[in-house]
Write a protein that holds these residues in place. Structure first.
Motif, PDB file in Angstrom:
ATOM      1  N   PHE A   1      -7.959 -16.029 -25.278  1.00 33.05           N
ATOM      2  CA  PHE A   1      -7.502 -15.124 -24.044  1.00 33.05           C
ATOM      3  C   PHE A   1      -7.860 -13.600 -24.605  1.00 33.05           C
ATOM      4  O   PHE A   1      -8.352 -12.874 -23.544  1.00 33.05           O
ATOM      5  N   ARG A   2      -7.798 -13.247 -25.711  1.00 36.53           N
ATOM      6  CA  ARG A   2      -8.206 -12.064 -25.965  1.00 36.53           C
ATOM      7  C   ARG A   2     -10.008 -11.762 -26.060  1.00 36.53           C
ATOM      8  O   ARG A   2     -10.313 -10.605 -25.568  1.00 36.53           O
ATOM      9  N   ALA A   3     -10.613 -12.801 -26.385  1.00 37.22           N
ATOM     10  CA  ALA A   3     -11.968 -12.710 -26.232  1.00 37.22           C
ATOM     11  C   ALA A   3     -12.451 -12.687 -24.913  1.00 37.22           C
ATOM     12  O   ALA A   3     -13.475 -12.269 -24.486  1.00 37.22           O
TER      13      ALA A   3
ATOM     14  N   ASP B   1      -3.071  -3.736 -23.699  1.00 39.60           N
ATOM     15  CA  ASP B   1      -1.735  -2.936 -23.837  1.00 39.60           C
ATOM     16  C   ASP B   1      -1.293  -2.425 -22.343  1.00 39.60           C
ATOM     17  O   ASP B   1      -0.320  -2.403 -22.230  1.00 39.60           O
ATOM     18  N   GLU B   2      -2.191  -2.188 -21.559  1.00 38.35           N
ATOM     19  CA  GLU B   2      -1.895  -1.458 -20.206  1.00 38.35           C
ATOM     20  C   GLU B   2      -1.647  -2.928 -19.310  1.00 38.35           C
ATOM     21  O   GLU B   2      -1.344  -2.565 -18.052  1.00 38.35           O
ATOM     22  N   ASN B   3      -1.922  -4.123 -19.722  1.00 34.35           N
ATOM     23  CA  ASN B   3      -1.783  -5.053 -18.552  1.00 34.35           C
ATOM     24  C   ASN B   3      -2.734  -4.970 -17.366  1.00 34.35           C
ATOM     25  O   ASN B   3      -2.206  -5.344 -16.502  1.00 34.35           O
ATOM     26  N   ALA B   4      -3.856  -4.488 -17.550  1.00 26.81           N
ATOM     27  CA  ALA B   4      -4.520  -4.338 -16.336  1.00 26.81           C
ATOM     28  C   ALA B   4      -5.458  -5.528 -15.998  1.00 26.81           C
ATOM     29  O   ALA B   4      -5.487  -5.635 -14.622  1.00 26.81           O
ATOM     30  N   TYR B   5      -5.050  -6.532 -16.733  1.00 26.72           N
ATOM     31  CA  TYR B   5      -5.632  -7.957 -16.216  1.00 26.72           C
ATOM     32  C   TYR B   5      -4.725  -8.916 -16.191  1.00 26.72           C
ATOM     33  O   TYR B   5      -5.031 -10.241 -16.345  1.00 26.72           O
ATOM     34  N   ALA B   6      -3.500  -8.549 -15.779  1.00 27.61           N
ATOM     35  CA  ALA B   6      -2.251  -9.349 -15.505  1.00 27.61           C
ATOM     36  C   ALA B   6      -2.590 -10.667 -14.785  1.00 27.61           C
ATOM     37  O   ALA B   6      -2.165 -11.737 -14.961  1.00 27.61           O
ATOM     38  N   VAL B   7      -3.493 -10.361 -13.574  1.00 28.51           N
ATOM     39  CA  VAL B   7      -3.469 -11.340 -12.427  1.00 28.51           C
ATOM     40  C   VAL B   7      -4.290 -12.313 -12.962  1.00 28.51           C
ATOM     41  O   VAL B   7      -4.049 -13.623 -12.885  1.00 28.51           O
TER      42      VAL B   7
ATOM     43  N   ALA C   1      -2.114 -20.491 -15.483  1.00 31.76           N
ATOM     44  CA  ALA C   1      -1.499 -21.380 -14.421  1.00 31.76           C
ATOM     45  C   ALA C   1      -2.686 -22.442 -14.545  1.00 31.76           C
ATOM     46  O   ALA C   1      -1.966 -23.783 -14.300  1.00 31.76           O
ATOM     47  N   CYS C   2      -3.997 -22.486 -14.548  1.00 25.76           N
ATOM     48  CA  CYS C   2      -4.621 -23.629 -14.494  1.00 25.76           C
ATOM     49  C   CYS C   2      -4.672 -24.532 -15.303  1.00 25.76           C
ATOM     50  O   CYS C   2      -4.587 -25.733 -15.122  1.00 25.76           O
ATOM     51  N   GLY C   3      -4.254 -24.173 -16.760  1.00 33.10           N
ATOM     52  CA  GLY C   3      -3.981 -24.792 -17.776  1.00 33.10           C
ATOM     53  C   GLY C   3      -2.451 -25.635 -17.633  1.00 33.10           C
ATOM     54  O   GLY C   3      -2.483 -27.022 -17.783  1.00 33.10           O
TER      55      GLY C   3
ATOM     56  N   THR D   1       1.823 -21.081 -21.219  1.00 27.87           N
ATOM     57  CA  THR D   1       2.744 -20.489 -20.450  1.00 27.87           C
ATOM     58  C   THR D   1       2.964 -18.938 -21.112  1.00 27.87           C
ATOM     59  O   THR D   1       2.981 -18.108 -20.892  1.00 27.87           O
ATOM     60  N   VAL D   2       2.919 -19.303 -22.603  1.00 27.09           N
ATOM     61  CA  VAL D   2       3.139 -17.937 -23.439  1.00 27.09           C
ATOM     62  C   VAL D   2       1.928 -16.957 -23.129  1.00 27.09           C
ATOM     63  O   VAL D   2       2.183 -15.858 -23.262  1.00 27.09           O
ATOM     64  N   ALA D   3       0.717 -17.531 -23.428  1.00 27.52           N
ATOM     65  CA  ALA D   3      -0.439 -16.923 -23.565  1.00 27.52           C
ATOM     66  C   ALA D   3      -0.556 -16.056 -22.090  1.00 27.52           C
ATOM     67  O   ALA D   3      -1.191 -15.070 -21.754  1.00 27.52           O
ATOM     68  N   GLY D   4      -0.069 -16.841 -21.037  1.00 30.28           N
ATOM     69  CA  GLY D   4      -0.233 -16.083 -19.730  1.00 30.28           C
ATOM     70  C   GLY D   4       0.936 -14.937 -19.328  1.00 30.28           C
ATOM     71  O   GLY D   4       0.664 -14.521 -18.322  1.00 30.28           O
ATOM     72  N   GLY D   5       1.818 -14.891 -20.300  1.00 30.40           N
ATOM     73  CA  GLY D   5       2.702 -13.939 -19.969  1.00 30.40           C
ATOM     74  C   GLY D   5       3.963 -14.187 -19.305  1.00 30.40           C
ATOM     75  O   GLY D   5       4.586 -13.282 -19.053  1.00 30.40           O
ATOM     76  N   TYR D   6       4.239 -15.415 -19.070  1.00 33.36           N
ATOM     77  CA  TYR D   6       5.165 -16.217 -18.102  1.00 33.36           C
ATOM     78  C   TYR D   6       6.612 -15.670 -18.740  1.00 33.36           C
ATOM     79  O   TYR D   6       6.766 -15.825 -20.044  1.00 33.36           O
ATOM     80  N   ARG D   7       7.421 -15.461 -17.861  1.00 33.50           N
ATOM     81  CA  ARG D   7       8.788 -15.139 -18.467  1.00 33.50           C
ATOM     82  C   ARG D   7       9.419 -16.472 -18.984  1.00 33.50           C
ATOM     83  O   ARG D   7       9.341 -17.522 -18.318  1.00 33.50           O
ATOM     84  N   GLY D   8      10.258 -16.371 -20.077  1.00 35.45           N
ATOM     85  CA  GLY D   8      10.968 -17.646 -20.481  1.00 35.45           C
ATOM     86  C   GLY D   8      10.966 -17.764 -21.782  1.00 35.45           C
ATOM     87  O   GLY D   8      10.563 -16.756 -22.544  1.00 35.45           O
ATOM     88  N   GLY D   9      11.318 -18.851 -22.287  1.00 39.27           N
ATOM     89  CA  GLY D   9      11.570 -19.116 -23.874  1.00 39.27           C
ATOM     90  C   GLY D   9      10.882 -20.472 -24.414  1.00 39.27           C
ATOM     91  O   GLY D   9      10.340 -20.896 -23.732  1.00 39.27           O
ATOM     92  N   TYR D  10      11.063 -20.652 -25.662  1.00 41.95           N
ATOM     93  CA  TYR D  10      10.596 -21.892 -26.335  1.00 41.95           C
ATOM     94  C   TYR D  10      11.717 -22.874 -26.519  1.00 41.95           C
ATOM     95  O   TYR D  10      11.298 -24.181 -26.349  1.00 41.95           O
ATOM     96  N   ILE D  11      13.067 -22.510 -26.292  1.00 41.09           N
ATOM     97  CA  ILE D  11      13.968 -23.647 -26.902  1.00 41.09           C
ATOM     98  C   ILE D  11      13.728 -24.976 -26.265  1.00 41.09           C
ATOM     99  O   ILE D  11      13.418 -25.901 -26.729  1.00 41.09           O
ATOM    100  N   PHE D  12      14.036 -24.926 -24.930  1.00 41.51           N
ATOM    101  CA  PHE D  12      14.117 -26.232 -23.935  1.00 41.51           C
ATOM    102  C   PHE D  12      12.582 -27.018 -24.064  1.00 41.51           C
ATOM    103  O   PHE D  12      12.353 -28.193 -23.849  1.00 41.51           O
TER     104      PHE D  12
END
Length: 273
Positions: A64-66, A72-78, A85-87, A152-163
């Motif tokens: 994702f970084r590549a 830091d500015e989250n300019a490419y959030a969409v 989401a595709c993944g 999900t985590v790489a996309g910045g979605y809200r949520g956690g790991y536990i469940f």
């Protein structure tokens, strides 16, 4: 604070505090000593799986970084969200058991119920009618769920790991049951889920209590706690969550520090003083 939140929410929603998963028709009636050793062994397997997953996730984040999606500015959030989401959606269409957070899906996975019992997926059969009918299919569900968590985590979605980790662990536990038919599904699923989750979150006691009481299996606590503790020590120096504080108690338990340990001479001198 947690107790207050649970009390207020459950009271307002009119919901009781009760188990939400029923893994086997008959609960564990007692805890045998061998179950504790078995739980520790399964916890070690969970720790190994979490280690592999953590390395995969770091590489996915590098990808994702590549692509320039992490800034830091989250300019490419969409674009970042769309790629993730595709993944997630692609995996979900092929293996519907991986969809959503896993709180209610754990019950379906741990009991090898048909995909038609999934509570939040439609169509529940997915594109290829995938079902958990062998150790290979259970392994596919577990691995697919872990990959979906990474997206999900790489996309910045809200949520956690536990469940999500619980549901992946339940799938791996059921795979073990196919390989070892005499293995208790309760111990296999709960201990594997604990091993994976504790390796990442470092919450050995809370994970054990949550898993056992949500499954209504209080006699599984010693085995699940053993799985959690083994996983905790096995991955003590595999940091994942950046904001996580170091566990100094584990550091003291694993390593001898000459300058920090009390000396016998000092103790004797204090007694004679």
């Amino acid at each position: 604070a947690g107790e207050v939140c649970v009390t207020v929410f459950r009271s307002l929603a009119g919901l009781p505090l009760e188990q939400i998963w029923k893994i086997t028709p008959v609960r564990l009636g007692e805890t045998e000593p061998y179950m504790i050793l078995l739980g520790g062994s399964i916890g070690l397997l969970g720790a190994a799986v979490s280690f592999v997953w953590a390395n995969f996730h770091w590489r996915l984040m590098d990808g994702f970084r590549a692509l320039g999606l992490l800034d830091d500015e989250n300019a490419y959030a969409v674009p970042r969200v769309l790629v993730a989401a595709c993944g997630v959606v692609t995996i979900g269409m092929l293996v519907p058991q991986t969809m959503f957070w896993g709180e209610w899906e754990v019950g379906t996975i741990a009991t090898l119920s048909p995909a038609s019992d999934l509570p939040h997926v439609w169509p529940t059969t997915g594109l290829i009618g995938f079902e958990m009918t062998s150790w290979q299919s259970c392994l596919i569900v577990g691995c697919s769920k872990l990959v979906a968590i990474s997206f999900t985590v790489a996309g910045g979605y809200r949520g956690g790991y536990i469940f999500p980790f619980f549901s992946a662990g339940a799938a791996f536990g059921r795979a073990l049951c196919f390989v070892f038919p005499d293995l208790s599904p309760v111990l296999a699923t709960l201990c594997f889920a604990a091993g994976i989750n504790v390796a990442i979150t470092r919450t050995a006691l809370a994970t054990s209590l949550i898993l056992c009481f949500l499954a209504g299996e209080q006699f599984a606590v010693p085995a699940v706690l053993a799985a959690s503790i083994v996983s905790l020590f096995a991955t003590s120096y595999v940091p994942f969550i950046k904001s996580q504080l170091a566990r100094s108690d584990i550091d003291y338990s694993l390593y001898y520090h000459k300058n920090r340990e009390p000396k016998v001479q000092d103790s004797t001198r204090e007694l004679h003083a």
